[in-house]
Design an enzyme around this catalytic site. Structure first.
Site, PDB file in Angstrom:
ATOM      1  N   HIS A  85      71.754  35.980  11.255  1.00  0.00           N
ATOM      2  CA  HIS A  85      70.526  36.639  10.727  1.00  0.00           C
ATOM      3  C   HIS A  85      69.295  35.790  10.477  1.00  0.00           C
ATOM      4  O   HIS A  85      69.540  34.550   9.798  1.00  0.00           O
ATOM      5  CB  HIS A  85      70.688  37.632   9.617  1.00  0.00           C
ATOM      6  CG  HIS A  85      71.167  36.773   8.367  1.00  0.00           C
ATOM      7  ND1 HIS A  85      70.213  36.609   7.323  1.00  0.00           N
ATOM      8  CD2 HIS A  85      72.412  36.610   7.922  1.00  0.00           C
ATOM      9  CE1 HIS A  85      71.208  35.827   6.385  1.00  0.00           C
ATOM     10  NE2 HIS A  85      72.261  36.142   6.760  1.00  0.00           N
ATOM     11  N   ASP A  87      66.785  36.973   8.891  1.00  0.00           N
ATOM     12  CA  ASP A  87      65.930  37.199   7.477  1.00  0.00           C
ATOM     13  C   ASP A  87      66.693  36.427   6.447  1.00  0.00           C
ATOM     14  O   ASP A  87      67.646  36.005   6.375  1.00  0.00           O
ATOM     15  CB  ASP A  87      65.918  38.850   7.180  1.00  0.00           C
ATOM     16  CG  ASP A  87      67.400  39.188   6.899  1.00  0.00           C
ATOM     17  OD1 ASP A  87      68.464  38.764   7.644  1.00  0.00           O
ATOM     18  OD2 ASP A  87      67.644  40.042   6.088  1.00  0.00           O
ATOM     19  N   GLU A 152      69.845  41.719   7.556  1.00  0.00           N
ATOM     20  CA  GLU A 152      71.400  41.456   7.015  1.00  0.00           C
ATOM     21  C   GLU A 152      71.209  41.614   5.454  1.00  0.00           C
ATOM     22  O   GLU A 152      72.003  42.314   4.816  1.00  0.00           O
ATOM     23  CB  GLU A 152      71.819  40.185   7.392  1.00  0.00           C
ATOM     24  CG  GLU A 152      73.185  40.033   7.029  1.00  0.00           C
ATOM     25  CD  GLU A 152      73.699  39.564   5.583  1.00  0.00           C
ATOM     26  OE1 GLU A 152      74.735  39.505   5.312  1.00  0.00           O
ATOM     27  OE2 GLU A 152      72.648  38.969   5.108  1.00  0.00           O
ATOM     28  N   GLU A 153      70.110  40.766   4.795  1.00  0.00           N
ATOM     29  CA  GLU A 153      70.062  40.828   3.457  1.00  0.00           C
ATOM     30  C   GLU A 153      69.602  41.998   3.052  1.00  0.00           C
ATOM     31  O   GLU A 153      69.653  42.175   1.577  1.00  0.00           O
ATOM     32  CB  GLU A 153      68.884  39.768   3.197  1.00  0.00           C
ATOM     33  CG  GLU A 153      69.349  38.328   3.470  1.00  0.00           C
ATOM     34  CD  GLU A 153      70.629  37.551   2.840  1.00  0.00           C
ATOM     35  OE1 GLU A 153      71.203  38.495   2.182  1.00  0.00           O
ATOM     36  OE2 GLU A 153      70.823  36.534   3.160  1.00  0.00           O
ATOM     37  N   HIS A 426      70.476  32.631  -2.218  1.00  0.00           N
ATOM     38  CA  HIS A 426      69.712  33.602  -3.071  1.00  0.00           C
ATOM     39  C   HIS A 426      69.318  33.194  -4.282  1.00  0.00           C
ATOM     40  O   HIS A 426      68.946  34.065  -5.166  1.00  0.00           O
ATOM     41  CB  HIS A 426      70.736  34.791  -3.359  1.00  0.00           C
ATOM     42  CG  HIS A 426      71.352  35.709  -2.134  1.00  0.00           C
ATOM     43  ND1 HIS A 426      71.919  36.829  -2.117  1.00  0.00           N
ATOM     44  CD2 HIS A 426      71.545  35.058  -0.715  1.00  0.00           C
ATOM     45  CE1 HIS A 426      72.399  37.124  -1.014  1.00  0.00           C
ATOM     46  NE2 HIS A 426      72.200  36.154  -0.140  1.00  0.00           N
TER      47      HIS A 426
HETATM   48  N1  BES Z   1      75.591  35.113   3.930  1.00  0.00           N
HETATM   49  C1  BES Z   1      75.874  36.008   2.921  1.00  0.00           C
HETATM   50  C2  BES Z   1      77.223  36.510   2.743  1.00  0.00           C
HETATM   51  C3  BES Z   1      78.286  35.591   1.999  1.00  0.00           C
HETATM   52  C4  BES Z   1      77.945  35.007   0.867  1.00  0.00           C
HETATM   53  C5  BES Z   1      79.439  35.287   2.681  1.00  0.00           C
HETATM   54  C6  BES Z   1      78.690  34.260   0.356  1.00  0.00           C
HETATM   55  C7  BES Z   1      80.546  34.636   2.090  1.00  0.00           C
HETATM   56  C8  BES Z   1      79.995  34.018   0.996  1.00  0.00           C
HETATM   57  C9  BES Z   1      75.123  37.122   3.280  1.00  0.00           C
HETATM   58  O1  BES Z   1      73.752  36.750   3.919  1.00  0.00           O
HETATM   59  C10 BES Z   1      74.589  37.993   2.192  1.00  0.00           C
HETATM   60  O2  BES Z   1      74.053  37.495   1.185  1.00  0.00           O
HETATM   61  N2  BES Z   1      75.295  39.181   2.237  1.00  0.00           N
HETATM   62  C11 BES Z   1      74.958  40.214   1.345  1.00  0.00           C
HETATM   63  C12 BES Z   1      75.165  41.347   1.898  1.00  0.00           C
HETATM   64  C13 BES Z   1      74.349  42.512   0.978  1.00  0.00           C
HETATM   65  C14 BES Z   1      72.807  42.376   1.106  1.00  0.00           C
HETATM   66  C15 BES Z   1      74.821  43.777   1.815  1.00  0.00           C
HETATM   67  C16 BES Z   1      75.846  39.855   0.099  1.00  0.00           C
HETATM   68  O3  BES Z   1      76.933  39.457   0.176  1.00  0.00           O
HETATM   69  O4  BES Z   1      75.171  40.186  -1.139  1.00  0.00           O
HETATM   70 MN    MN Z   2      73.880  35.454   5.300  1.00  0.00          MN
HETATM   71 MN    MN Z   3      72.636  36.182   2.052  1.00  0.00          MN
END
Ligand code: BES
Ligand code: MN
Ligand code: MN
Length: 456
Positions: A85, A87, A152-153, A426
């Protein structure tokens, strides 16, 4: 491979420059003011694929564009779909950044910027590896398809219809995603489990306007008091979520898996130090790794209403709001949980309060099979890129699309993360270790080679 190695060595700076170009684009998907920046980032990614000579397409959606690209088919070997992603999360609080979030800055071997590790830097490793292979060998050992999205975010709402309508074009044997982390520095990992998520906004409305809390307090239900009670009712003192039926579908950890987690030599003291806390807590009966990777949770993300300015104001506020989510483990269904949650909250709602629960997004958890040739190929590739064999871990974050890939395309996902838990994803001062960026590119190039050794 020697040629590729040499190409990678000679292009380290150029690769980093390209990454910094992408990081300068503030592609914050949650914020509609950045709409044009998302398009610019999509175009930048599209331009990379075009310059590699791949067939590429910028696909319009109801939200931000999807970038799709593919190399020519290769008979008799697996086809790979790379997902990533472009974004990023909002950068605030801005004043906590040492260097500005969209001015990528190199310090102590890292590049600092929003999106550095999540997911621009990690995603780009799979573009640069292909650049290196094409520049040296002239062609790829396998067919690679790319699906790079911009939502994705914010829950990936517009990608499922895309998967649905393009099943044939997206057909593949395995999916590769680099959007997770290593177990620690020098300890690369393959992630075989992710948590799901169910995210809500709750709005409570009371009287038609704010009231004097002396004149009216005690006789009129205060929406903020009610909000505090409702949020507190979600989890008990043992860290157990109180929504009826919540644990009904949970896949419990096996003893073998608990032993494997324990064998990873997780250091709780350095974990506490890393995040700056003097103690940890969570669901009773589970270790910190189990709580983070394989148990459901509830976290409040924001909570507002009433007065929070200087001094004291005796107001009985007319409304309150909150955002909160549950991390889910495999087999829990976000829809079912939402229904049960709404029932519970309505049963707790006192007279004089109007309740509105908004389902912002949801995705189930993920477990991918470990016992297949793609996993072995990935493990070999990581060893070639990082100089160390990977450990197998689960992680607590969510990537909403992974289940849809299994359901709609019938392919499993390799979660090969080059990030680190202290990358500040984040949060302020997000970073990506530049050595890991280059090791990731090397591992990615090795992966195409290893997958090419497998028959279809
Ligand atoms: N890259 C992350 C997912 C992630 C974070 C995997 C930490 C493993 C360890 C992804 O970009 C993300 O932040 N996903 C969100 C999804 C949500 C917005 C639907 C999340 O996990 O909060
Ligand atoms: Mn991610
Ligand atoms: Mn993320």
């Amino acid at each position: 491979m020697d040629d590729i190695q040499q190409y990678l060595e000679q292009h380290r700076e150029a690769f980093e420059d390209d990454l910094c170009d992408l990081l300068r684009i503030p592609s914050v998907s949650a914020d509609s003011r950045h709409r044009d920046d998302l398009r610019q980032a999509a175009n930048w990614v599209f331009g990379q694929f075009k310059s590699l000579g791949l067939a590429a397409e910028l696909v319009e959606t109801a939200g931000h564009p999807i970038v799709y690209a593919e190399s020519p088919p290769v008979d008799g070997v697996p086809t790979v779909l790379v997902y990533g992603h472009y974004d990023v999360q909002p950068p605030d609080p801005l004043d906590e950044w040492i260097s500005p979030p969209f001015e990528p800055t190199k310090r102590d071997g890292n590049v600092y910027a929003r999106g550095a590790t999540d997911d621009k830097g990690q995603m780009l490793t799979h573009v640069k590896s292909v650049q290196a292979v094409l520049a040296t060998a002239g062609k790829l050992p396998i067919q690679i398809k790319y699906l790079i999205e911009g939502e994705e975010e914010v829950g990936s709402a517009n990608i499922e219809p895309f998967l649905e309508s393009r099943r044939e074009q997206l057909a593949c044997d395995v999916i590769v995603i680099s959007d997770t982390s290593q177990f620690g520095p020098g300890r690369p990992a393959i992630t075989y489990g992710l948590r799901g998520i169910a995210y809500y906004e709750l709005r409570l409305t009371g009287p038609k306007q704010d009231l004097h809390s002396g004149t009216f307090g005690g006789a009129v239900t205060n929406p903020l008091n009610t909000m505090a009670k409702m949020l507190a009712a979600l989890v008990d003192n043992n860290g157990r979520i109180q929504i009826p039926g919540f644990y009904g579908d949970v896949v419990e950890l096996t003893d073998a898996e608990r032993e494997q987690f324990a064998a990873l030599s997780f250091n709780e003291a350095s974990f506490m130090k890393q995040i700056g806390v003097g103690g940890v807590s969570g669901e009773a009966g589970f270790t910190t790794l189990e709580r983070r990777w394989a148990r459901p949770t509830c976290d409040v993300h924001g909570f507002w209403g009433g007065y929070s300015g200087e001094g004291a104001k005796t107001v009985l506020p007319c409304r309150a709001g909150a955002k909160f989510s549950f991390r889910l483990v495999p087999n829990q269904d976000p829809k079912k949980i939402g229904e049960s949650l709404e029932q519970m909250l309505r049963s707790l709602c006192p007279p004089g309060i109007k309740l509105e629960l908004i389902d912002l997004h949801g995705a189930p958890g993920v477990l991918v099979p470990l016992d297949n040739p793609f996993m072995s190929a990935a493990a070999k590739a990581i060893e070639r890129g990082f100089g160390t064999a990977p450990v197998f871990i689960r992680e607590g974050g969510s990537i909403p699309i992974v289940n849809a890939f299994a359901e709609k395309l019938g392919a499993d996902t390799l979660l090969l993360g080059w990030g680190l838990d202290d990358d500040n994803t984040h949060s302020p001062n997000e970073k990506f270790c530049l050595a890991d960026f280059h090791r990731g590119i090397k591992a990615s190039a090795a992966l195409w080679d290893e997958l090419g050794k497998l028959g279809a």
